[in-house]
Design a protein around this motif. Structure first.
Motif, PDB file in Angstrom:
ATOM      1  N   GLY A   1       4.627 -12.033   1.790  1.00 48.70           N
ATOM      2  CA  GLY A   1       3.750 -10.930   1.392  1.00 48.70           C
ATOM      3  C   GLY A   1       2.479 -11.434   0.743  1.00 48.70           C
ATOM      4  N   ILE A   2       2.608 -12.418  -0.133  1.00 43.71           N
ATOM      5  CA  ILE A   2       1.422 -13.013  -0.769  1.00 43.71           C
ATOM      6  C   ILE A   2       0.507 -13.614   0.288  1.00 43.71           C
ATOM      7  N   GLN A   3       1.082 -14.312   1.253  1.00 42.92           N
ATOM      8  CA  GLN A   3       0.276 -14.938   2.311  1.00 42.92           C
ATOM      9  C   GLN A   3      -0.455 -13.897   3.151  1.00 42.92           C
ATOM     10  N   VAL A   4       0.191 -12.765   3.401  1.00 37.99           N
ATOM     11  CA  VAL A   4      -0.469 -11.685   4.138  1.00 37.99           C
ATOM     12  C   VAL A   4      -1.687 -11.192   3.365  1.00 37.99           C
ATOM     13  N   VAL A   5      -1.527 -10.974   2.057  1.00 42.88           N
ATOM     14  CA  VAL A   5      -2.665 -10.512   1.239  1.00 42.88           C
ATOM     15  C   VAL A   5      -3.774 -11.563   1.249  1.00 42.88           C
ATOM     16  N   LEU A   6      -3.431 -12.809   1.027  1.00 44.66           N
ATOM     17  CA  LEU A   6      -4.437 -13.878   1.005  1.00 44.66           C
ATOM     18  C   LEU A   6      -5.208 -13.974   2.316  1.00 44.66           C
TER      19      LEU A   6
ATOM     20  N   ILE B   1      -4.469  -5.968 -10.653  1.00 48.71           N
ATOM     21  CA  ILE B   1      -5.225  -5.148  -9.713  1.00 48.71           C
ATOM     22  C   ILE B   1      -4.372  -4.703  -8.532  1.00 48.71           C
ATOM     23  N   GLY B   2      -3.171  -5.200  -8.452  1.00 49.50           N
ATOM     24  CA  GLY B   2      -2.252  -4.794  -7.394  1.00 49.50           C
ATOM     25  C   GLY B   2      -0.859  -5.295  -7.670  1.00 49.50           C
ATOM     26  N   ARG B   3       0.105  -4.522  -7.161  1.00 46.16           N
ATOM     27  CA  ARG B   3       1.513  -4.892  -7.304  1.00 46.16           C
ATOM     28  C   ARG B   3       2.171  -4.859  -5.927  1.00 46.16           C
ATOM     29  N   SER B   4       3.081  -5.778  -5.737  1.00 46.14           N
ATOM     30  CA  SER B   4       3.773  -5.830  -4.452  1.00 46.14           C
ATOM     31  C   SER B   4       4.873  -4.787  -4.382  1.00 46.14           C
ATOM     32  N   GLU B   5       5.359  -4.602  -3.180  1.00 46.40           N
ATOM     33  CA  GLU B   5       6.607  -3.884  -2.993  1.00 46.40           C
ATOM     34  C   GLU B   5       7.710  -4.847  -3.440  1.00 46.40           C
ATOM     35  N   LYS B   6       8.910  -4.378  -3.545  1.00 46.04           N
ATOM     36  CA  LYS B   6      10.035  -5.236  -3.952  1.00 46.04           C
ATOM     37  C   LYS B   6      10.638  -5.893  -2.713  1.00 46.04           C
TER      38      LYS B   6
ATOM     39  N   MET C   1      -3.375  -6.150  12.365  1.00 47.48           N
ATOM     40  CA  MET C   1      -4.288  -6.446  11.269  1.00 47.48           C
ATOM     41  C   MET C   1      -4.004  -5.491  10.107  1.00 47.48           C
ATOM     42  N   ALA C   2      -4.116  -6.011   8.922  1.00 49.11           N
ATOM     43  CA  ALA C   2      -3.885  -5.225   7.710  1.00 49.11           C
ATOM     44  C   ALA C   2      -5.055  -4.275   7.467  1.00 49.11           C
ATOM     45  N   ALA C   3      -4.776  -3.213   6.711  1.00 49.12           N
ATOM     46  CA  ALA C   3      -5.819  -2.248   6.346  1.00 49.12           C
ATOM     47  C   ALA C   3      -5.496  -1.648   4.982  1.00 49.12           C
ATOM     48  N   PHE C   4      -6.538  -1.426   4.209  1.00 53.37           N
ATOM     49  CA  PHE C   4      -6.402  -0.676   2.969  1.00 53.37           C
ATOM     50  C   PHE C   4      -6.417   0.802   3.324  1.00 53.37           C
ATOM     51  N   GLN C   5      -5.579   1.579   2.654  1.00 52.53           N
ATOM     52  CA  GLN C   5      -5.574   3.019   2.835  1.00 52.53           C
ATOM     53  C   GLN C   5      -5.762   3.677   1.481  1.00 52.53           C
TER      54      GLN C   5
ATOM     55  N   HIS D   1      -3.112   1.555  -0.835  1.00 53.58           N
ATOM     56  CA  HIS D   1      -2.067   0.667  -0.326  1.00 53.58           C
ATOM     57  C   HIS D   1      -2.759  -0.335   0.576  1.00 53.58           C
ATOM     58  N   LEU D   2      -2.227  -1.531   0.636  1.00 49.93           N
ATOM     59  CA  LEU D   2      -2.611  -2.482   1.672  1.00 49.93           C
ATOM     60  C   LEU D   2      -1.431  -2.548   2.634  1.00 49.93           C
ATOM     61  N   ARG D   3      -1.643  -2.088   3.853  1.00 45.36           N
ATOM     62  CA  ARG D   3      -0.587  -2.108   4.872  1.00 45.36           C
ATOM     63  C   ARG D   3      -0.810  -3.287   5.800  1.00 45.36           C
ATOM     64  N   ALA D   4       0.258  -4.025   6.039  1.00 38.91           N
ATOM     65  CA  ALA D   4       0.207  -5.147   6.975  1.00 38.91           C
ATOM     66  C   ALA D   4       0.123  -4.597   8.404  1.00 38.91           C
ATOM     67  N   GLY D   5      -0.119  -5.469   9.335  1.00 38.08           N
ATOM     68  CA  GLY D   5      -0.208  -5.078  10.737  1.00 38.08           C
ATOM     69  C   GLY D   5       1.050  -4.421  11.271  1.00 38.08           C
ATOM     70  N   ASN D   6       2.194  -4.716  10.657  1.00 36.91           N
ATOM     71  CA  ASN D   6       3.456  -4.118  11.090  1.00 36.91           C
ATOM     72  C   ASN D   6       3.716  -2.761  10.434  1.00 36.91           C
ATOM     73  N   GLY D   7       2.757  -2.281   9.633  1.00 40.02           N
ATOM     74  CA  GLY D   7       2.891  -0.981   8.992  1.00 40.02           C
ATOM     75  C   GLY D   7       3.521  -1.002   7.614  1.00 40.02           C
ATOM     76  N   GLU D   8       4.035  -2.139   7.199  1.00 43.08           N
ATOM     77  CA  GLU D   8       4.674  -2.248   5.892  1.00 43.08           C
ATOM     78  C   GLU D   8       3.630  -2.354   4.778  1.00 43.08           C
ATOM     79  N   ILE D   9       3.902  -1.699   3.659  1.00 41.67           N
ATOM     80  CA  ILE D   9       3.027  -1.810   2.487  1.00 41.67           C
ATOM     81  C   ILE D   9       3.327  -3.135   1.796  1.00 41.67           C
ATOM     82  N   VAL D  10       2.304  -3.959   1.601  1.00 39.01           N
ATOM     83  CA  VAL D  10       2.506  -5.238   0.917  1.00 39.01           C
ATOM     84  C   VAL D  10       1.950  -5.237  -0.500  1.00 39.01           C
ATOM     85  N   GLN D  11       1.003  -4.347  -0.779  1.00 32.41           N
ATOM     86  CA  GLN D  11       0.435  -4.280  -2.125  1.00 32.41           C
ATOM     87  C   GLN D  11      -0.082  -2.873  -2.376  1.00 32.41           C
TER      88      GLN D  11
END
Length: 106
Positions: free
Chosen positions: A89-94, A74-79, A1-5, A16-26
């Motif tokens: 990445g967009i779908q994860v945020v949504l 209000i947020g920017r993605s990683e590249k 599960m994603a979490a804001f840090q 940062h918004l980190r996805a469940g896999n630990g990657e920063i998506v936004q």
């Protein structure tokens, strides 16, 4: 599960918004107060609709900006190296940002 840090760096609060896999998506901009950063996260959660994302391709990389109703970013993605990865990445945020817990790392 994603979490804001929320974290503190260079005299500002960031998220940062980190996805469940630990990657920063936004990531958010720097805020002068923690309360402002928390408001930024709430804005992200409120503005999780597909039309609030602006996809782009620049300098050989894909990305997106998450935009509020007032047009402010209000947020920017990683590249990303592919459009498919960016779109994922967009779908994860949504899917996950509206209910993602907030971890205060300050």
């Amino acid at each position: 599960m994603a979490a804001f840090q929320i974290f503190y760096s260079s005299n500002q609060y960031w998220y940062h918004l980190r996805a469940g896999n630990g990657e920063i998506v936004q990531s958010g901009e720097g805020y002068t107060t923690k309360a402002s950063c928390q408001n930024g996260i709430r804005s992200v959660q409120t503005n999780c609709q597909p039309h609030r994302f602006e996809s782009y391709f620049a300098s050989g990389q894909y990305g997106f900006n998450h935009v509020a109703a007032n047009g402010e970013i209000i947020g920017r993605s990683e590249k990303y190296t592919t459009a498919q990865s960016r779109d994922h990445g967009i779908q994860v945020v949504l899917r996950e940002a509206p209910d993602a817990p907030v971890q205060d790392l300050t």
